[in-house]
Design a protein around this motif. Structure first.
Motif, mmCIF file in Angstrom:
data_model
loop_
_atom_site.group_PDB
_atom_site.id
_atom_site.type_symbol
_atom_site.label_atom_id
_atom_site.label_comp_id
_atom_site.label_asym_id
_atom_site.label_seq_id
_atom_site.Cartn_x
_atom_site.Cartn_y
_atom_site.Cartn_z
ATOM 1 N N THR A 261 41.513 -30.986 35.601
ATOM 2 C CA THR A 261 42.177 -32.102 36.271
ATOM 3 C C THR A 261 43.321 -31.585 37.144
ATOM 4 O OG1 THR A 261 41.610 -33.559 34.439
ATOM 5 C CG2 THR A 261 43.358 -34.303 35.908
ATOM 6 N N LEU A 262 44.062 -30.612 36.644
ATOM 7 C CA LEU A 262 45.140 -30.005 37.432
ATOM 8 C C LEU A 262 44.562 -29.319 38.666
ATOM 9 C CD1 LEU A 262 48.091 -29.192 37.875
ATOM 10 C CD2 LEU A 262 47.686 -27.226 36.356
ATOM 11 N N ALA A 263 43.487 -28.562 38.486
ATOM 12 C CA ALA A 263 42.840 -27.891 39.621
ATOM 13 C C ALA A 263 42.389 -28.924 40.649
ATOM 14 C CB ALA A 263 41.659 -27.055 39.142
ATOM 15 N N ALA A 264 41.768 -30.002 40.176
ATOM 16 C CA ALA A 264 41.293 -31.049 41.086
ATOM 17 C C ALA A 264 42.451 -31.689 41.843
ATOM 18 C CB ALA A 264 40.528 -32.106 40.297
ATOM 19 N N GLY A 265 43.541 -31.956 41.147
ATOM 20 C CA GLY A 265 44.718 -32.528 41.818
ATOM 21 C C GLY A 265 45.244 -31.621 42.916
ATOM 22 N N MET A 266 45.295 -30.345 42.619
ATOM 23 C CA MET A 266 45.769 -29.383 43.626
ATOM 24 C C MET A 266 44.803 -29.321 44.811
ATOM 25 S SD MET A 266 48.675 -28.261 42.610
ATOM 26 C CE MET A 266 48.937 -29.904 41.974
ATOM 27 N N GLN A 267 43.514 -29.360 44.523
ATOM 28 C CA GLN A 267 42.524 -29.319 45.600
ATOM 29 C C GLN A 267 42.611 -30.555 46.483
ATOM 30 O OE1 GLN A 267 39.373 -28.573 42.832
ATOM 31 N NE2 GLN A 267 39.200 -26.422 43.459
ATOM 32 N N LEU A 268 42.905 -31.698 45.892
ATOM 33 C CA LEU A 268 43.074 -32.915 46.691
ATOM 34 C C LEU A 268 44.329 -32.835 47.558
ATOM 35 C CD1 LEU A 268 41.933 -35.600 44.096
ATOM 36 C CD2 LEU A 268 40.673 -34.763 46.103
ATOM 37 N N LEU A 269 45.385 -32.237 47.034
ATOM 38 C CA LEU A 269 46.595 -32.022 47.847
ATOM 39 C C LEU A 269 46.317 -31.081 49.011
ATOM 40 C CD1 LEU A 269 49.436 -31.747 45.169
ATOM 41 C CD2 LEU A 269 49.129 -33.547 46.889
ATOM 42 N N VAL A 270 45.571 -30.022 48.736
ATOM 43 C CA VAL A 270 45.203 -29.077 49.802
ATOM 44 C C VAL A 270 44.369 -29.794 50.864
ATOM 45 C CG1 VAL A 270 43.829 -27.007 50.318
ATOM 46 C CG2 VAL A 270 45.420 -26.999 48.377
ATOM 47 N N ALA A 271 43.434 -30.631 50.427
ATOM 48 C CA ALA A 271 42.615 -31.395 51.379
ATOM 49 C C ALA A 271 43.497 -32.274 52.267
ATOM 50 C CB ALA A 271 41.596 -32.249 50.623
ATOM 51 N N ALA A 272 44.448 -32.972 51.648
ATOM 52 C CA ALA A 272 45.356 -33.827 52.425
ATOM 53 C C ALA A 272 46.177 -33.000 53.410
ATOM 54 C CB ALA A 272 46.274 -34.604 51.485
ATOM 55 N N ALA A 273 46.612 -31.832 52.975
ATOM 56 C CA ALA A 273 47.396 -30.958 53.860
ATOM 57 C C ALA A 273 46.573 -30.565 55.085
ATOM 58 C CB ALA A 273 47.857 -29.716 53.093
ATOM 59 N N PHE A 274 45.304 -30.249 54.886
ATOM 60 C CA PHE A 274 44.466 -29.863 56.019
ATOM 61 C C PHE A 274 44.168 -31.047 56.939
ATOM 62 C CE2 PHE A 274 43.910 -25.746 54.171
ATOM 63 C CZ PHE A 274 43.626 -24.936 55.255
ATOM 64 N N VAL A 275 43.986 -32.225 56.386
ATOM 65 C CA VAL A 275 43.728 -33.404 57.214
ATOM 66 C C VAL A 275 44.952 -33.746 58.063
ATOM 67 C CG1 VAL A 275 43.305 -35.909 57.107
ATOM 68 C CG2 VAL A 275 41.906 -34.348 55.766
ATOM 69 N N SER A 276 46.133 -33.398 57.591
ATOM 70 C CA SER A 276 47.343 -33.705 58.356
ATOM 71 C C SER A 276 47.375 -32.978 59.697
ATOM 72 C CB SER A 276 48.598 -33.369 57.545
ATOM 73 O OG SER A 276 48.814 -31.968 57.472
ATOM 74 N N ILE A 277 46.674 -31.861 59.808
ATOM 75 C CA ILE A 277 46.694 -31.078 61.059
ATOM 76 C C ILE A 277 46.124 -31.893 62.223
ATOM 77 C CG2 ILE A 277 45.874 -28.986 62.221
ATOM 78 C CD1 ILE A 277 45.858 -27.662 59.368
ATOM 79 N N PRO A 278 44.871 -32.375 62.132
ATOM 80 C CA PRO A 278 44.369 -33.143 63.277
ATOM 81 C C PRO A 278 45.065 -34.491 63.456
ATOM 82 C CG PRO A 278 42.731 -33.101 61.514
ATOM 83 C CD PRO A 278 43.828 -32.145 61.129
ATOM 84 N N VAL A 279 45.581 -35.058 62.383
ATOM 85 C CA VAL A 279 46.284 -36.338 62.508
ATOM 86 C C VAL A 279 47.518 -36.157 63.404
ATOM 87 C CG1 VAL A 279 47.651 -38.058 61.253
ATOM 88 C CG2 VAL A 279 45.437 -37.319 60.350
ATOM 89 N N VAL A 280 48.297 -35.113 63.142
ATOM 90 C CA VAL A 280 49.495 -34.850 63.941
ATOM 91 C C VAL A 280 49.113 -34.481 65.378
ATOM 92 C CG1 VAL A 280 51.449 -33.246 64.229
ATOM 93 C CG2 VAL A 280 50.975 -34.268 61.996
ATOM 94 N N ARG A 281 48.094 -33.641 65.523
ATOM 95 C CA ARG A 281 47.670 -33.245 66.875
ATOM 96 C C ARG A 281 47.141 -34.437 67.666
ATOM 97 N NH1 ARG A 281 46.952 -27.455 67.914
ATOM 98 N NH2 ARG A 281 45.694 -28.161 69.657
#
Length: 171
Positions: free
Chosen positions: A3-23
């Motif tokens: 569950t901890l690993a999954a939570g971290m992976q979801l945070l990483v996913a959100a971090a990557f999605v933020s790139i095109p959103v800002v651009r």
């Protein structure tokens, strides 16, 4: 720990999605600032379009981060489901994300040199005349000040989140 690993992976996913959103949101302003700088340098702004240079979230600037996010979401789902394959895929994909983010950070730190080299490789004499440092600075300054902080947070989330996910599936 999955569950901890999954939570971290979801945070990483959100971090990557933020790139095109800002651009997507601020790319047009960055392009306008870059065009103004090109005019100041006596370079035709059309050279950007002619050489397919973009500041928005088009093309690989969206596809790559969204693909990374999708892989991390899928791996998080496997971790939450307790799938046997989750540990192996976490090791593969979280390690790959760590390495990719290191390359991204290095690329950002060496942007002037790499853009100068890319411009030379294009073989366009007008593009080769561009003073890259002020050109990039103008584009960067068109983004709101909080984007720099968001970049640091994003990189921290990606590095730490990936490392925690790797540790979590290993114990």
């Amino acid at each position: 720990m999955n569950t901890l690993a999954a939570g971290m992976q979801l945070l990483v996913a959100a971090a990557f999605v933020s790139i095109p959103v800002v651009r997507h949101r601020f790319g047009p302003a960055a392009k306008a600032a870059a065009v103004t700088e090109l005019r100041r340098q006596g370079v035709r702004p059309e050279v950007l379009e002619e050489n397919k240079l973009r500041f928005d979230a088009g093309g690989h600037e969206t596809a790559a981060p969204v693909a990374v996010a999708a892989v991390m979401i899928a791996t998080a789902g496997l971790n939450l489901a307790g799938a046997d394959l989750a540990q192996l895929l976490t090791w593969i994909f979280s390690s790959a994300v760590l390495l990719m983010n290191a390359v991204i950070v290095y690329s950002n730190l060496t942007a002037v040199r790499s853009v100068e080299a890319a411009f030379r490789r294009k073989g366009d004499p007008e593009l080769a005349r561009v003073e890259v440092a002020p050109f990039l600075r103008a584009a960067e300054n068109a983004f709101p000040g909080w984007v720099r902080a968001q970049t640091y947070v994003r990189n921290t989330v990606v590095f730490a989140g990936s490392a925690v996910a790797l540790i979590a599936v290993s114990v």
